[in-house]
Design an enzyme around this catalytic site. Structure first.
Site, mmCIF file in Angstrom:
data_model
loop_
_atom_site.group_PDB
_atom_site.id
_atom_site.type_symbol
_atom_site.label_atom_id
_atom_site.label_comp_id
_atom_site.label_asym_id
_atom_site.label_seq_id
_atom_site.Cartn_x
_atom_site.Cartn_y
_atom_site.Cartn_z
ATOM 1 C CG HIS A 63 -2.079 0.909 1.117
ATOM 2 N ND1 HIS A 63 -2.012 2.260 1.326
ATOM 3 C CD2 HIS A 63 -3.347 0.646 0.753
ATOM 4 C CE1 HIS A 63 -3.206 2.799 1.120
ATOM 5 N NE2 HIS A 63 -4.036 1.850 0.763
ATOM 6 C CG ASP A 93 -8.455 -4.343 -2.863
ATOM 7 O OD1 ASP A 93 -7.658 -3.390 -3.030
ATOM 8 O OD2 ASP A 93 -9.686 -4.220 -2.926
HETATM 9 C C1 SDX Z 1 -6.270 0.005 -2.951
HETATM 10 O O1 SDX Z 1 -4.443 4.488 -2.063
HETATM 11 C C2 SDX Z 1 -5.384 3.892 -1.462
HETATM 12 O O2 SDX Z 1 -5.799 4.284 -0.357
HETATM 13 C C3 SDX Z 1 -5.961 2.685 -2.185
HETATM 14 C C4 SDX Z 1 -6.984 1.868 -1.410
HETATM 15 C C5 SDX Z 1 -8.244 2.653 -1.159
HETATM 16 O O3 SDX Z 1 -8.966 2.298 -0.199
HETATM 17 O O4 SDX Z 1 -8.566 3.542 -1.977
HETATM 18 O O5 SDX Z 1 -6.431 1.444 -0.185
HETATM 19 C C6 SDX Z 1 -7.404 0.627 -2.212
HETATM 20 O O6 SDX Z 1 -6.049 0.346 -4.080
HETATM 21 C C7 SDX Z 1 -5.397 -0.982 -2.224
HETATM 22 C C8 SDX Z 1 -4.186 -1.472 -3.089
HETATM 23 C C9 SDX Z 1 -4.694 -2.574 -4.035
HETATM 24 N N1 SDX Z 1 -3.640 -2.947 -4.991
HETATM 25 C C10 SDX Z 1 -2.974 -4.125 -4.870
HETATM 26 O O7 SDX Z 1 -3.146 -4.942 -3.971
HETATM 27 C C11 SDX Z 1 -2.003 -4.403 -6.025
HETATM 28 C C12 SDX Z 1 -0.693 -4.970 -5.467
HETATM 29 N N2 SDX Z 1 -0.008 -3.884 -4.749
HETATM 30 C C13 SDX Z 1 1.013 -3.132 -5.433
HETATM 31 O O8 SDX Z 1 0.872 -3.039 -6.813
HETATM 32 C C14 SDX Z 1 1.473 -1.879 -4.700
HETATM 33 O O9 SDX Z 1 1.746 -2.272 -3.429
HETATM 34 C C15 SDX Z 1 0.544 -0.660 -4.680
HETATM 35 C C16 SDX Z 1 0.098 -0.266 -6.038
HETATM 36 C C17 SDX Z 1 -0.634 -0.903 -3.808
HETATM 37 C C18 SDX Z 1 1.377 0.490 -4.064
HETATM 38 O O10 SDX Z 1 2.356 0.806 -4.969
HETATM 39 P P1 SDX Z 1 3.515 1.860 -4.595
HETATM 40 O O11 SDX Z 1 3.196 2.609 -3.367
HETATM 41 O O12 SDX Z 1 3.817 2.636 -5.840
HETATM 42 O O13 SDX Z 1 4.689 0.942 -4.203
HETATM 43 P P2 SDX Z 1 5.814 0.444 -5.209
HETATM 44 O O14 SDX Z 1 5.183 -0.168 -6.414
HETATM 45 O O15 SDX Z 1 6.798 1.543 -5.392
HETATM 46 O O16 SDX Z 1 6.483 -0.755 -4.360
HETATM 47 C C19 SDX Z 1 7.545 -0.506 -3.455
HETATM 48 C C20 SDX Z 1 8.345 -1.801 -3.498
HETATM 49 C C21 SDX Z 1 8.798 -2.180 -4.916
HETATM 50 O O17 SDX Z 1 9.957 -2.973 -4.783
HETATM 51 P P3 SDX Z 1 11.432 -2.241 -5.038
HETATM 52 O O18 SDX Z 1 11.346 -1.575 -6.392
HETATM 53 O O19 SDX Z 1 11.568 -1.253 -3.894
HETATM 54 O O20 SDX Z 1 12.405 -3.381 -4.968
HETATM 55 O O21 SDX Z 1 7.558 -2.894 -3.034
HETATM 56 C C22 SDX Z 1 7.374 -3.825 -4.088
HETATM 57 C C23 SDX Z 1 7.698 -3.110 -5.392
HETATM 58 O O22 SDX Z 1 8.167 -4.030 -6.370
HETATM 59 N N3 SDX Z 1 5.970 -4.233 -4.051
HETATM 60 C C24 SDX Z 1 5.535 -5.473 -4.239
HETATM 61 C C25 SDX Z 1 4.147 -5.403 -4.069
HETATM 62 N N4 SDX Z 1 3.784 -4.137 -3.793
HETATM 63 C C26 SDX Z 1 4.920 -3.416 -3.788
HETATM 64 N N5 SDX Z 1 6.184 -6.623 -4.535
HETATM 65 C C27 SDX Z 1 5.419 -7.730 -4.651
HETATM 66 N N6 SDX Z 1 4.079 -7.745 -4.494
HETATM 67 C C28 SDX Z 1 3.406 -6.605 -4.205
HETATM 68 N N7 SDX Z 1 2.091 -6.612 -4.045
#
Ligand code: SDX
Length: 422
Positions: free
Chosen positions: A300, A357
């Site tokens: 998140h 989710d």
């Molecule tokens: C919602 O914003 C809100 O409030 C949203 C929400 C709401 O109520 O409105 O809470 C609802 O959208 C919840 C999120 C649902 N999405 C997912 O579950 C999809 C999977 N999650 C990721 O795609 C990610 O965690 C996000 C999109 C939720 C957040 O993305 P960020 O903040 O841009 O984080 P990032 O992609 O920069 O990740 C930071 C690191 C990265 O690794 P490095 O580059 O530092 O090595 O964490 C890793 C990412 O690769 N990472 C994950 C991961 N999420 C982040 N690695 C594996 N699996 C994951 N799910």
């Protein structure tokens, strides 16, 4: 708190600092460009506050979520979705007569204009319901004028009709006749009845399912400046009408990184189940930078601790499945996935926890709601939050159209060359 000092090209500039009621500190850069000629850069707006708001507070480090100051845990336990909708939109918990009128108005505006049924005829049964939802919502603007004296009625119309639009899109996808709203049922009971009743037999709304769905809607009701809410503020700032503005929010929510994640969590769990249930393999795949695969429902932008909604939903999943006498192997896979991930340094270092989710889809499944409707359920829950945030922005006397700047990194000036010379 003292001003922030910025030193740029040897010159020192003072920038005012805003401290919120929960102690959050914001450096006000609204005069930065006029003072320094420079702008800020913040890809994904991870460090940028777009507004001051009194609606929802999140502390991502502590896993705190409050609507108008009320902890989500209390509202989940004691309130109802229509009461929480009122709280978010109008800023206070309604008195008894206020809530009764609000519920009465929601009940008596849930019918769609009869000719709107024709819109569904053009869609194939395979149309994703989020696309149907978006176009039906923007089409409401063809029937209801956008004017200040229609504001309350249009807010009611949206809240009341979105569940009817959602239920009709589900009936269309399974080729069943539409079930009309009933005034003797609760908001959530009526949604379930419109989705699952059939003309040929009496459908009794299960209290367990009705209560669980009401809880799910409360948990999704607002979440400060997330992607879809920021979209609503962006579109609303141009003074587009409320229906067009909410339709834009629905489109943003559809994305799999946002509200679409609940559908993708179940598809991920089903894939793991089909692949022999080896969840460890998928945890490793999620860590592999060369793989596109991510653990859906994990991570998140704001929560760097447990998402409090996920904590509530994990317990609710157990309760609902027990009460309905359902054993869903996907819940076991989800719990094992969570356990392994939370012990893994990759997830620990990046503070990746289950989000809202991760467990919601398990509960929707237990209710008999098809996977493609999960994000529609999210939109139904988030609607009062979108409306509240839109209203707060429109009520702000200092409101300006959202128009971020950029740093240009393209070609510098050059002359056109005729095609023969390229
Ligand atoms: C919602 O914003 C809100 O409030 C949203 C929400 C709401 O109520 O409105 O809470 C609802 O959208 C919840 C999120 C649902 N999405 C997912 O579950 C999809 C999977 N999650 C990721 O795609 C990610 O965690 C996000 C999109 C939720 C957040 O993305 P960020 O903040 O841009 O984080 P990032 O992609 O920069 O990740 C930071 C690191 C990265 O690794 P490095 O580059 O530092 O090595 O964490 C890793 C990412 O690769 N990472 C994950 C991961 N999420 C982040 N690695 C594996 N699996 C994951 N799910």
């Amino acid at each position: 708190m003292d001003n922030a000092k910025l030193i740029l090209e040897g010159k020192e500039f003072q920038l005012p600092v805003k401290v919120g009621t929960e102690g959050e500190v914001g450096i006000d850069i609204s005069t930065l460009r006029s003072k320094t000629g420079a702008i800020t850069l913040d890809s994904g707006y991870g460090n940028t506050g777009s507004c001051e708001s009194t609606i929802t507070f999140i502390d991502g480090e502590k896993g705190i979520l409050q609507y108008r100051g009320y902890p989500i845990e209390e509202l989940a336990l004691k309130s109802s979705f229509t009461e929480v909708s009122y709280l978010l939109i109008f800023g206070h918990l309604p008195k008894k007569e206020e809530l009764e009128k609000f519920n009465y108005d929601l009940t008596h505006h849930s019918l769609l204009r009869e000719d709107m049924k024709k819109f569904y005829e053009g869609y194939p049964p395979t149309a994703h319901p989020m696309g149907v939802l978006c176009s039906m919502v923007v089409s409401l603007s063809a029937y209801y004028p956008d004017s200040p004296d229609e504001l309350y009625r249009n807010i009611i119309r949206l809240l009341a009709k979105l569940k009817t639009i959602a239920a009709f899109s589900y009936k269309k996808s399974i080729g069943q006749p539409y079930i009309y709203p009933r005034n003797d049922l609760s908001f959530t009971g009526d949604l379930l009845h419109m989705m699952f009743a059939v003309p040929s037999e009496e459908y009794k709304v299960s209290k367990t399912v009705e209560d669980a769905l009401d809880l799910l809607l409360i948990l999704h009701a607002d979440h400060e400046q997330n992607c879809s809410t920021s979209t609503v503020r962006m579109v609303g700032s141009s003074e587009a009408n409320l229906f067009a503005t909410i339709a834009a929010g629905i489109c943003a929510l559809w994305g799999k990184l946002h509200g679409g994640a609940n559908q993708h969590v179940i598809e991920m769990l089903e894939m793991i189940q089909k692949d022999g249930g080896d969840y460890r393999k998928y945890v490793e795949r999620a860590k592999d930078k060369n793989s596109e695969f991510r653990l859906m429902g994990f991570g998140h932008r704001v929560y760097k601790n447990f998402d409090p909604r996920a904590t509530i939903l994990k317990k609710t999943a157990d309760t609902v499945l027990d009460e309905l006498g359902i054993h869903d192997p996907l819940l076991d896979i989800a719990k094992n996935l969570e356990k392994v991930a939370l012990e893994d340094s990759y997830f620990i270092e990046r503070k990746l926890y289950p989000n809202v989710d991760f467990y919601s889809g398990i509960i929707y499944r237990a209710m008999g709601i098809p996977t493609e409707m999960f994000t529609v359920m999210f939109a139904l829950g988030r609607l009062p939050g979108w409306i509240a945030q839109w209203k707060e922005m429109r009520d702000d006397p200092n409101m300006r159209i959202y128009r971020p700047r950029q740093i240009y990194t393209g070609c510098t000036k050059r002359s056109y060359t005729p095609v023969e010379e390229r």
